[in-house]
Scaffold this motif. Structure first.
Motif, PDB file in Angstrom:
ATOM      1  N   MET A   1       0.876  -1.345  -0.152  1.00 34.52           N
ATOM      2  CA  MET A   1       0.088   0.065  -0.101  1.00 34.52           C
ATOM      3  C   MET A   1       0.895   1.230  -0.019  1.00 34.52           C
ATOM      4  SD  MET A   1      -3.135  -1.258   2.758  1.00 34.52           S
ATOM      5  CE  MET A   1      -1.780  -2.217   3.551  1.00 34.52           C
ATOM      6  N   GLU A   2       1.815   1.096  -0.436  1.00 34.54           N
ATOM      7  CA  GLU A   2       2.837   2.279  -0.320  1.00 34.54           C
ATOM      8  C   GLU A   2       2.113   3.530  -1.384  1.00 34.54           C
ATOM      9  OE1 GLU A   2       7.012   1.814   0.480  1.00 34.54           O
ATOM     10  OE2 GLU A   2       7.505   3.060  -1.374  1.00 34.54           O
ATOM     11  N   ASN A   3       1.317   3.105  -2.141  1.00 36.25           N
ATOM     12  CA  ASN A   3       0.891   4.214  -2.942  1.00 36.25           C
ATOM     13  C   ASN A   3      -0.211   4.750  -2.233  1.00 36.25           C
ATOM     14  OD1 ASN A   3      -0.647   1.626  -3.271  1.00 36.25           O
ATOM     15  ND2 ASN A   3      -2.178   2.334  -4.493  1.00 36.25           N
ATOM     16  N   LEU A   4      -0.929   4.288  -1.132  1.00 39.13           N
ATOM     17  CA  LEU A   4      -1.769   4.949  -0.572  1.00 39.13           C
ATOM     18  C   LEU A   4      -1.100   5.852   0.594  1.00 39.13           C
ATOM     19  CD1 LEU A   4      -4.354   1.940   0.080  1.00 39.13           C
ATOM     20  CD2 LEU A   4      -4.276   3.750  -1.556  1.00 39.13           C
ATOM     21  N   GLY A   5       0.092   5.794   0.939  1.00 39.90           N
ATOM     22  CA  GLY A   5       0.607   6.604   1.665  1.00 39.90           C
ATOM     23  C   GLY A   5       1.137   6.023   2.954  1.00 39.90           C
ATOM     24  N   GLU A   6       2.680   6.227   3.211  1.00 44.18           N
ATOM     25  CA  GLU A   6       3.273   5.554   4.239  1.00 44.18           C
ATOM     26  C   GLU A   6       2.712   5.886   5.570  1.00 44.18           C
ATOM     27  OE1 GLU A   6       7.250   6.394   3.877  1.00 44.18           O
ATOM     28  OE2 GLU A   6       7.703   4.888   2.297  1.00 44.18           O
ATOM     29  N   VAL A   7       2.288   7.281   5.806  1.00 45.82           N
ATOM     30  CA  VAL A   7       1.867   7.786   6.776  1.00 45.82           C
ATOM     31  C   VAL A   7       0.658   7.119   7.408  1.00 45.82           C
ATOM     32  CG1 VAL A   7       0.702   9.735   7.919  1.00 45.82           C
ATOM     33  CG2 VAL A   7       2.834   9.998   6.798  1.00 45.82           C
ATOM     34  N   TYR A   8      -0.279   6.613   6.171  1.00 40.25           N
ATOM     35  CA  TYR A   8      -1.551   5.923   6.836  1.00 40.25           C
ATOM     36  C   TYR A   8      -1.201   4.295   7.094  1.00 40.25           C
ATOM     37  CZ  TYR A   8      -3.518  10.208   5.188  1.00 40.25           C
ATOM     38  OH  TYR A   8      -3.704  11.517   5.108  1.00 40.25           O
ATOM     39  N   VAL A   9      -0.205   3.986   6.339  1.00 42.66           N
ATOM     40  CA  VAL A   9      -0.064   2.281   6.232  1.00 42.66           C
ATOM     41  C   VAL A   9       0.738   2.026   7.661  1.00 42.66           C
ATOM     42  CG1 VAL A   9       1.037   0.365   5.233  1.00 42.66           C
ATOM     43  CG2 VAL A   9      -0.218   2.189   3.893  1.00 42.66           C
ATOM     44  N   GLY A  10       1.916   2.733   7.746  1.00 42.54           N
ATOM     45  CA  GLY A  10       2.837   2.249   8.715  1.00 42.54           C
ATOM     46  C   GLY A  10       2.934   3.316   9.931  1.00 42.54           C
ATOM     47  N   TYR A  11       2.135   4.191   9.856  1.00 42.85           N
ATOM     48  CA  TYR A  11       2.330   5.427  11.007  1.00 42.85           C
ATOM     49  C   TYR A  11       0.870   5.557  11.564  1.00 42.85           C
ATOM     50  CZ  TYR A  11       7.021   6.435   9.952  1.00 42.85           C
ATOM     51  OH  TYR A  11       8.672   6.281   9.725  1.00 42.85           O
ATOM     52  N   ASP A  12      -0.044   5.014  11.178  1.00 43.68           N
ATOM     53  CA  ASP A  12      -1.382   5.168  11.737  1.00 43.68           C
ATOM     54  C   ASP A  12      -1.931   6.786  11.687  1.00 43.68           C
ATOM     55  OD1 ASP A  12      -3.920   4.238  12.885  1.00 43.68           O
ATOM     56  OD2 ASP A  12      -3.380   4.387  14.558  1.00 43.68           O
ATOM     57  N   GLY A  13      -1.506   7.491  10.553  1.00 43.62           N
ATOM     58  CA  GLY A  13      -1.915   8.489  10.356  1.00 43.62           C
ATOM     59  C   GLY A  13      -0.803   9.920  11.182  1.00 43.62           C
ATOM     60  N   LYS A  14      -0.207   9.156  11.962  1.00 51.04           N
ATOM     61  CA  LYS A  14       1.022  10.336  12.930  1.00 51.04           C
ATOM     62  C   LYS A  14       2.074  10.690  11.896  1.00 51.04           C
ATOM     63  CE  LYS A  14      -0.732   8.229  16.945  1.00 51.04           C
ATOM     64  NZ  LYS A  14      -1.266   6.922  16.610  1.00 51.04           N
ATOM     65  N   PRO A  15       2.760  11.976  12.033  1.00 48.58           N
ATOM     66  CA  PRO A  15       3.738  12.292  11.255  1.00 48.58           C
ATOM     67  C   PRO A  15       4.850  11.560  11.324  1.00 48.58           C
ATOM     68  CG  PRO A  15       3.524  13.796  13.171  1.00 48.58           C
ATOM     69  CD  PRO A  15       2.319  12.819  13.198  1.00 48.58           C
ATOM     70  N   LYS A  16       5.705  11.522  10.080  1.00 48.60           N
ATOM     71  CA  LYS A  16       6.804  10.818  10.221  1.00 48.60           C
ATOM     72  C   LYS A  16       8.212  11.875  10.531  1.00 48.60           C
ATOM     73  CE  LYS A  16       8.078   8.319   6.868  1.00 48.60           C
ATOM     74  NZ  LYS A  16       8.418   7.719   5.249  1.00 48.60           N
ATOM     75  N   SER A  17       9.193  11.074  11.116  1.00 45.29           N
ATOM     76  CA  SER A  17      10.386  12.072  11.427  1.00 45.29           C
ATOM     77  C   SER A  17      11.077  12.781   9.993  1.00 45.29           C
ATOM     78  CB  SER A  17      11.688  11.224  11.931  1.00 45.29           C
ATOM     79  OG  SER A  17      12.517  11.712  12.058  1.00 45.29           O
ATOM     80  N   THR A  18      11.745  13.656  10.201  1.00 40.82           N
ATOM     81  CA  THR A  18      12.356  14.147   8.957  1.00 40.82           C
ATOM     82  C   THR A  18      13.919  14.129   9.205  1.00 40.82           C
ATOM     83  OG1 THR A  18      12.554  16.197  10.122  1.00 40.82           O
ATOM     84  CG2 THR A  18      10.464  16.106   8.632  1.00 40.82           C
ATOM     85  N   GLN A  19      14.459  13.366  10.172  1.00 37.09           N
ATOM     86  CA  GLN A  19      15.806  13.416  10.157  1.00 37.09           C
ATOM     87  C   GLN A  19      16.245  12.262   9.162  1.00 37.09           C
ATOM     88  OE1 GLN A  19      17.331  10.457  13.387  1.00 37.09           O
ATOM     89  NE2 GLN A  19      18.050  12.301  14.434  1.00 37.09           N
ATOM     90  N   PHE A  20      17.395  12.541   8.692  1.00 39.95           N
ATOM     91  CA  PHE A  20      18.002  11.748   7.594  1.00 39.95           C
ATOM     92  C   PHE A  20      18.217  10.308   8.202  1.00 39.95           C
ATOM     93  CE2 PHE A  20      21.786   9.571   5.859  1.00 39.95           C
ATOM     94  CZ  PHE A  20      21.420   9.719   4.338  1.00 39.95           C
ATOM     95  N   GLY A  21      17.933   9.132   7.419  1.00 37.85           N
ATOM     96  CA  GLY A  21      17.972   7.935   8.145  1.00 37.85           C
ATOM     97  C   GLY A  21      16.439   7.580   8.552  1.00 37.85           C
ATOM     98  N   ARG A  22      16.098   8.162   9.716  1.00 37.27           N
ATOM     99  CA  ARG A  22      14.791   7.977  10.325  1.00 37.27           C
ATOM    100  C   ARG A  22      13.578   8.067   9.466  1.00 37.27           C
ATOM    101  NH1 ARG A  22      16.688   9.045  14.756  1.00 37.27           N
ATOM    102  NH2 ARG A  22      16.442   7.552  16.329  1.00 37.27           N
TER     103      ARG A  22
END
Ligand code: GLY
Ligand code: MN
Length: 457
Positions: free
Chosen positions: A350-371
């Motif tokens: 489901m990467e096409n649906l957005g990682e934030v929804y699939v892997g983060y349950d809608g919460k924001p991702k880190s912006t740190q390089f690597g993370r």
């Protein structure tokens, strides 16, 4: 395909979850590679496959929740198509196979959507990942390409179904994993110094083809394992090289396997290779040991990164507290990617649906390089299928880039690191199902340690 009851139940669940409006599913069309009749291998859109099962080009579908209608739009094959490509089930048979009674010609889709819009219905669409989808939305909804606004309700509802694999899905994924494991075992057995990378690719891809599978993504088989997604296969394998293979099978129903292995060109790894390999394995095992419901995948990632930092410290390449180093982001010098990702109908599910929804349950991702490259961070739940694939990479360009800035000098000993700059990279990857009380590896075991690899050489 699964039985029609599976598709009926999935659509019922989706309707309940979204609640109202009209759900528009754009199936995939054939795409010409260099001229129209020379197609790329056809692949149906995965959400279309999930709810409508049919692996054929030229279909779109509507679930009109407000009017309780489910319709597949398509056209019967012309005689020209049949002469060129052979026959297919009729449109009615395709729809009937997944429990849908109504079919309409493709030309009627625009009219249906016009009427829905005129009636004030909300039309839910999904993110587009092919230009053809954007052109379709333009034609169907008068939305200029690239200006569509996907429905978050629709995305979340799909993710909330597809993230939890049913028993019949797990069986299908496990079939993909077994073939994937055999591909890796073949690569581990056949690799020899003097071979070209593409000769190993030929051997492992034959295993997929011989099992009626295709590839779930483009095969990586490289002596330059430090390049995370190296698509090149033209190098000759030297006697002291390691070959990093990342490859997976996709079953005829579209389910994926995805594993990685790193094999020595000769019979044994060099002592230096073994030192780094052992760190990678320790990091991998630390993550696997944590897999169970309720644990955040982010914490598995942090742990695996800490193990890598501790290993680098033991080699004199890093210094300071590994936990602090990971918090600061210094581990990304060696581990600039995620720990793993969901897997199912897509390799990166489901990467096409957005990682934030699939892997983060809608919460924001880190912006740190690597993370920021971590595709999955959320709390694990039974039914999730995911990969575990930490790696240890020595990327000369990154060493020079960070080194010139003196970045993380308090954690990285650049003089020592430079002695390893041409080492390459190591990754091993396995696939896991989260169970009610832990996790189960999917598919046959492939060698993970240097000893296990060497035993196959
Ligand atoms: N196996 C390729 C990837 O996970 O990116
Ligand atoms: Mn992967």
């Amino acid at each position: 395909m699964f039985s029609k009851d599976t598709y009926i139940a999935r659509r019922e669940g989706l309707k309940k979850s979204v609640g109202s409006g009209l759900l528009l599913f754009l199936g995939n069309d054939e795409v010409g590679r260099n001229f129209e009749d020379n197609y790329y291998r056809y692949r149906q859109d995965s959400s279309f496959l999930y709810y409508f099962g049919q692996p054929y080009a030229g279909l779109n579908a509507v679930i009109d929740i407000d009017n309780n209608r489910e319709i597949i739009f398509g056209d019967e094959l012309s005689i020209d198509h049949i002469v060129w490509m052979g026959t297919q089930p009729t449109l009615h048979e395709k729809a009937h196979g997944v429990g849908i009674d109504t079919t309409l010609p493709s030309a009627d889709l625009r009219k249906y959507l016009d009427a829905a819009r005129a009636a004030g219905q909300r039309i839910h669409t999904l993110p587009t990942y092919r230009p053809e989808h954007q052109l379709k939305l333009w034609r169907l909804l008068d939305i200029l390409p690239g200006t569509d606004t996907p429905s978050v309700d629709f995305i979340r509802a799909i993710v909330n179904q597809r993230n939890y694999k049913s028993a019949e899905e797990v069986e299908e994924i496990e079939r993909a994993c077994n073939v994937t494991a055999d591909m890796h075992i073949e690569a581990i057995r056949c690799t020899r110094p003097g071979m070209k990378e593409y000769e190993v690719v030929a051997r492992l891809e034959e295993v997929a083809a011989a099992n009626d599978c295709t590839l779930s993504f483009g095969t990586i088989a490289t002596i330059n394992g430090q390049t995370l997604h190296n698509p090149c296969h033209s190098n000759t394998i030297g006697p002291e090289d390691m070959l990093l293979v990342d490859a997976g099978a996709e079953t005829p129903m579209g389910y994926s396997g995805d594993m990685s292995s790193t094999v020595c060109a000769g019979k044994k790894f060099t002592p230096r290779q073994k030192m780094v390999y052992d760190i990678q394995v320790a990091s991998h095992r630390a993550a696997v040991e944590m897999l169970r419901p309720g644990v955040k995948f982010l914490d598995c990632y942090e742990k695996s990164a800490e193990v890598i930092c501790q290993g680098m410290k033991d080699l004199g390449i890093m210094k300071g507290d590994p936990v602090e180093a990971v918090k600061a982001g210094a581990h990304a010098m060696f581990f600039p990617c995620g720990l793993g990702h969901m897997m199912g109908l897509d390799d990166h599910d489901m990467e096409n649906l957005g990682e934030v929804y699939v892997g983060y349950d809608g919460k924001p991702k880190s912006t740190q390089f690597g993370r920021k490259s971590l595709r999955l961070a959320r709390e694990l739940e039974p039914g999730f299928v995911l990969t575990i694939e930490p790696g240890v990479y020595f990327i000369p360009e990154l060493i020079d880039y960070w080194g010139a800035e003196g970045r993380f000098k308090e954690f990285i000993n650049y003089d020592e690191l430079n002695k390893w700059r041409d080492f390459g990279g190591i990754r091993n990857e396995e696939d896991y199902l989260i169970t009610p009380d832990g996790a189960r590896m999917l598919g046959k075991k492939i060698p993970l340690t240097t000893e296990e690899v060497e035993a196959m050489r």
